[in-house]
Design a protein around this motif. Structure first.
Motif, PDB file in Angstrom:
ATOM      1  N   LEU A   1     -11.526 -13.271  14.178  1.00  0.00           N
ATOM      2  CA  LEU A   1     -11.540 -11.798  14.210  1.00  0.00           C
ATOM      3  C   LEU A   1     -12.453 -11.275  15.303  1.00  0.00           C
ATOM      4  O   LEU A   1     -12.162 -10.273  15.946  1.00  0.00           O
TER       5      LEU A   1
ATOM      6  N   TRP B   1     -11.944  -5.405  15.005  1.00  0.00           N
ATOM      7  CA  TRP B   1     -12.575  -6.210  13.952  1.00  0.00           C
ATOM      8  C   TRP B   1     -13.429  -5.373  13.018  1.00  0.00           C
ATOM      9  O   TRP B   1     -13.502  -5.630  11.820  1.00  0.00           O
ATOM     10  N   GLN B   2     -14.035  -4.322  13.573  1.00  0.00           N
ATOM     11  CA  GLN B   2     -14.806  -3.413  12.716  1.00  0.00           C
ATOM     12  C   GLN B   2     -13.894  -2.798  11.656  1.00  0.00           C
ATOM     13  O   GLN B   2     -14.217  -2.771  10.468  1.00  0.00           O
TER      14      GLN B   2
ATOM     15  N   GLN C   1     -11.002  -3.901  10.611  1.00  0.00           N
ATOM     16  CA  GLN C   1     -10.476  -4.905   9.683  1.00  0.00           C
ATOM     17  C   GLN C   1     -11.503  -5.266   8.606  1.00  0.00           C
ATOM     18  O   GLN C   1     -11.177  -5.404   7.441  1.00  0.00           O
ATOM     19  N   LEU C   2     -12.751  -5.429   9.036  1.00  0.00           N
ATOM     20  CA  LEU C   2     -13.784  -5.831   8.070  1.00  0.00           C
ATOM     21  C   LEU C   2     -14.143  -4.704   7.113  1.00  0.00           C
ATOM     22  O   LEU C   2     -14.691  -4.939   6.045  1.00  0.00           O
ATOM     23  N   ALA C   3     -13.820  -3.478   7.485  1.00  0.00           N
ATOM     24  CA  ALA C   3     -14.154  -2.345   6.620  1.00  0.00           C
ATOM     25  C   ALA C   3     -13.080  -2.112   5.564  1.00  0.00           C
ATOM     26  O   ALA C   3     -13.243  -1.255   4.701  1.00  0.00           O
ATOM     27  N   LYS C   4     -11.993  -2.857   5.622  1.00  0.00           N
ATOM     28  CA  LYS C   4     -10.883  -2.622   4.679  1.00  0.00           C
ATOM     29  C   LYS C   4     -11.276  -3.024   3.267  1.00  0.00           C
ATOM     30  O   LYS C   4     -12.048  -3.936   3.066  1.00  0.00           O
TER      31      LYS C   4
ATOM     32  N   LYS D   1     -15.705  -4.797  -3.360  1.00  0.00           N
ATOM     33  CA  LYS D   1     -15.415  -5.910  -2.450  1.00  0.00           C
ATOM     34  C   LYS D   1     -16.699  -6.277  -1.720  1.00  0.00           C
ATOM     35  O   LYS D   1     -17.673  -5.529  -1.747  1.00  0.00           O
TER      36      LYS D   1
ATOM     37  N   TYR E   1     -18.574  -6.481   1.657  1.00  0.00           N
ATOM     38  CA  TYR E   1     -18.548  -5.934   3.012  1.00  0.00           C
ATOM     39  C   TYR E   1     -19.655  -6.575   3.844  1.00  0.00           C
ATOM     40  O   TYR E   1     -20.777  -6.742   3.378  1.00  0.00           O
TER      41      TYR E   1
ATOM     42  N   GLU F   1     -18.155 -16.275  11.419  1.00  0.00           N
ATOM     43  CA  GLU F   1     -17.671 -16.328  12.797  1.00  0.00           C
ATOM     44  C   GLU F   1     -18.828 -16.033  13.732  1.00  0.00           C
ATOM     45  O   GLU F   1     -19.668 -15.178  13.442  1.00  0.00           O
TER      46      GLU F   1
ATOM     47  N   VAL G   1     -16.664 -13.562   7.326  1.00  0.00           N
ATOM     48  CA  VAL G   1     -15.324 -13.016   7.090  1.00  0.00           C
ATOM     49  C   VAL G   1     -14.765 -13.616   5.808  1.00  0.00           C
ATOM     50  O   VAL G   1     -14.822 -14.829   5.608  1.00  0.00           O
TER      51      VAL G   1
ATOM     52  N   ARG H   1      -9.988  -9.679   2.019  1.00  0.00           N
ATOM     53  CA  ARG H   1     -10.201  -8.244   1.819  1.00  0.00           C
ATOM     54  C   ARG H   1      -9.571  -7.753   0.516  1.00  0.00           C
ATOM     55  O   ARG H   1      -9.572  -6.558   0.240  1.00  0.00           O
TER      56      ARG H   1
ATOM     57  N   PHE I   1      -6.286 -11.462   8.264  1.00  0.00           N
ATOM     58  CA  PHE I   1      -7.716 -11.632   8.538  1.00  0.00           C
ATOM     59  C   PHE I   1      -8.056 -13.101   8.810  1.00  0.00           C
ATOM     60  O   PHE I   1      -9.198 -13.433   9.076  1.00  0.00           O
TER      61      PHE I   1
ATOM     62  N   GLY J   1     -16.455   0.554   2.022  1.00  0.00           N
ATOM     63  CA  GLY J   1     -17.174   0.136   3.215  1.00  0.00           C
ATOM     64  C   GLY J   1     -18.484   0.881   3.383  1.00  0.00           C
ATOM     65  O   GLY J   1     -18.564   2.070   3.130  1.00  0.00           O
TER      66      GLY J   1
ATOM     67  N   ALA K   1     -21.004  -0.854   9.491  1.00  0.00           N
ATOM     68  CA  ALA K   1     -21.318  -2.169  10.034  1.00  0.00           C
ATOM     69  C   ALA K   1     -22.804  -2.284  10.328  1.00  0.00           C
ATOM     70  O   ALA K   1     -23.360  -1.732  11.157  1.00  0.00           O
TER      71      ALA K   1
END
Lengths: 410, 151
Positions: free
Chosen positions: A396, A404-405, A407-410, B3, B5, B49, B58, B61, B105, B148, B151
């Motif tokens: 990713l 990727w941000q 996708q990872l927030a899903k 989930k 995150y 990763e 990762v 999801r 993913f 979420g 990040a």
């Protein structure tokens, strides 16, 4: 609301789930020509091998139909749809009224006219009953000829070989599984199979069948080759079961039934999903997704089915293949990235066109294959990370950061 | 649903999430035994990763419409309607790996246990209150939350 679903495989079961997301009370009736609760059709080869038992065949537990309040009519065939009366007629003379109807009748094996071929001297390999018939004759030491080296023929080959039946594959094309494998990959797979004792005759087909001695069949091939076999399996393709929709005004048949973006067939309240749909690859993931969306739409949702590129995962005799999109592509109009290790039967190939991934083929090194599928389906430009695509740490994080941000927030 | 995150800015690339994922899915639930006796190295269901200095863990999801569930030929992969957790009923898996081709993913890996195929994928440690990767993350780079947290 009365929902009638014709067919009881993966598309129909997913349609039930889709309906129940939106309507917990409506009456759902499934009409199934087969005498079994839904099972994933690809499981039959695992059953024939003995790796899956009868009790493991059901796609969903027996409680599924109760929990989702589904009435199932097993062993009953729908013979006619009357859209004006909004009724489906069954083979026992009864009829079912519907408000919403799903045609999930799937496909059936295509069997070409061949001299001497009779329903008694060949097998097909699509449903549970086919596998049961084969089990009765697939004894060690016997010889089988399989016509067609596509996914169905290859899975039949595997399960027969695992039962110590000697298998010969006869394929009309110049290579096995031609729609998915390019010549180099097909050679690699063929060498793998030959090393396992499988005979492969390419560029050839069956021209006549004659009863020989000791219950054996004498098979004549186009190449003038003569083969003797105990078992003949015809596995050259499937044809959609569209009979119920024949000659209905508003319905367009193009081999399969043509559907709108909402999976409606052109008649009020009538939808279709799975292998019966025109242009649909006869692949299980596609049938499942279509079933889910058709079910939701039948219950009042307004969802659009966005066609997925075909993809398939196929394993046999220890070899694993994942094909994505235009996996067999060769030639100058594509950019091809490749990693090949014949000793390990590893082949990894990505097909690029206009800086986008349009196909992928992964043999024996299949980790994270879905990332490539995502790139194909989303049409993402891969130029910024093209050189990472086949590296072992491709992931990713190789994608642009915004992706990727997200996708990872899903 | 809750989930896991990832917060890449906090990830120290220590891979402890992977280690603790393996232990949580072991028979013994013991680090030493899992690695030395059960031979579970590389069976992690979360994958760190690296694109250094960036790193991120990762995992599945637990999608609303999981492609792995839609693709499963055996009906082994399911989304629990009550919890939303996507997991594989491992005794039903035949190892066709359609799930691996399906997952956008790359969060499922092919594996095996006792000679049988097992897709290595996050099941949110569904028997536990909190996934092991989250519980063990020393810098709170993984959080178990309803949505979420950026990040």
């Amino acid at each position: 609301m009365n929902y009638v679903l014709i067919g009881n495989s993966v598309a129909a079961v997913n349609a039930v789930t889709g309906i129940r997301e939106c309507d917990r009370e409506g009456n759902i009736t499934i009409v199934s020509a087969e005498n079994y609760y839904a099972y994933g059709r690809p499981l039959i080869s695992y059953w024939l091998e003995g790796r899956v038992q009868d009790e493991e065949m059901p796609y969903r537990p027996a409680s599924f139909y109760d929990r989702y309040k589904v009435h199932v009519l097993l062993g009953r065939r729908a013979v006619k749809v009357d859209p004006r009366a909004a009724e489906v007629y069954l083979d026992d003379g009864t009829s079912l009224p519907y408000d919403r109807l799903l045609i999930a009748t799937g496909g059936r094996p295509f069997v070409p006219p061949i001299n001497g071929l009779t329903p008694d001297n060949y097998f097909t390999f699509i449903n549970y009953d086919d596998a049961r018939r084969l089990e009765a004759v697939a004894q060690p030491g016997r010889e089988a000829v399989i016509l067609g080296a596509g996914p169905t023929g290859l899975k039949a080959m595997e399960s027969l070989a695992r039962r110590d039946v000697h298998v010969t594959l006869v394929e009309l094309a110049d290579r096995i599984w031609a729609p998915a494998l390019d010549p180099e990959a097909a050679d690699l797979v063929a060498s793998f199979l030959e090393a396992k004792g499988i005979n492969i005759y390419l560029h050839d087909t069956l021209t006549s069948v004659a009863q020989g001695d000791n219950d054996r069949l004498n098979l004549s091939l186009k190449s003038s080759r003569q083969l003797a076999a105990n078992i003949l399996v015809v596995a050259i393709g499937v044809r959609p079961n569209v009979e119920l929709l024949q000659d209905l005004p508003g319905v367009t048949l193009n081999r399969g039934v043509v559907v709108g973006p909402d999976l409606n067939v052109g008649l009020p309240g009538v939808y279709a999903a799975g292998d019966v749909v025109a242009g649909n690859p006869p692949l299980l993931p596609h049938a499942a997704l279509q079933g889910k969306i058709a079910g939701r739409n039948m219950a009042g949702a307004r969802e659009t089915y966005r066609p997925l590129a075909p993809y398939n995962a196929l394993g046999f005799l220890g070899l694993h293949i994942i094909s994505l999109g235009n996996s067999a592509a060769t030639g100058d109009s594509y950019e091809i990235l490749k990693e090949v290790d014949p000793a390990a039967s590893v082949y990894r190939k990505l097909v690029l066109q206009d800086n986008r991934l349009v196909g992928g083929l992964l043999i024996n090194k299949i980790d994270r294959a879905g990332l490539y599928r995502y790139l194909i389906d989303e049409g993402i430009a891969v130029t910024p990370f093209k050189e990472q695509l086949l590296q072992s740490d491709f992931g990713l994080l190789s994608f642009p950061e915004t992706i990727w941000q997200q996708q990872l927030a899903k | 649903m809750k989930k896991v995150y990832a917060r890449p800015a906090y990830c120290m690339n220590c891979h402890l999430c992977e280690v603790n994922c393996i232990v949580a899915h072991s028979q013994s639930h013991d680090l030493f035994r899992a690695y030395k006796r059960e031979n579970l190295r590389d069976t992690n269901r979360v994958l760190v990763e690296e694109r250094l200095p960036l790193s991120v863990a990762v995992q599945c999801r637990h999608c609303d419409d999981p492609a792995c569930v839609a693709g499963c030929i055996a009906g082994a992969m399911i989304k629990d309607p009550a919890t939303g957790i996507v997991y594989c009923q491992e005794e039903k898996c035949v190892g066709c790996w359609t799930c691996i081709a399906s997952c956008p993913f790359g969060a499922i890996r092919p594996g095996e246990k006792n000679g049988r195929p097992v897709p290595y994928k996050c099941d949110l440690c569904r028997e536990e209150d909190e996934p092991a990767c989250v519980a063990s993350c020393p810098n709170r780079a993984l959080v178990f939350a309803e949505r979420g947290v950026g990040a």
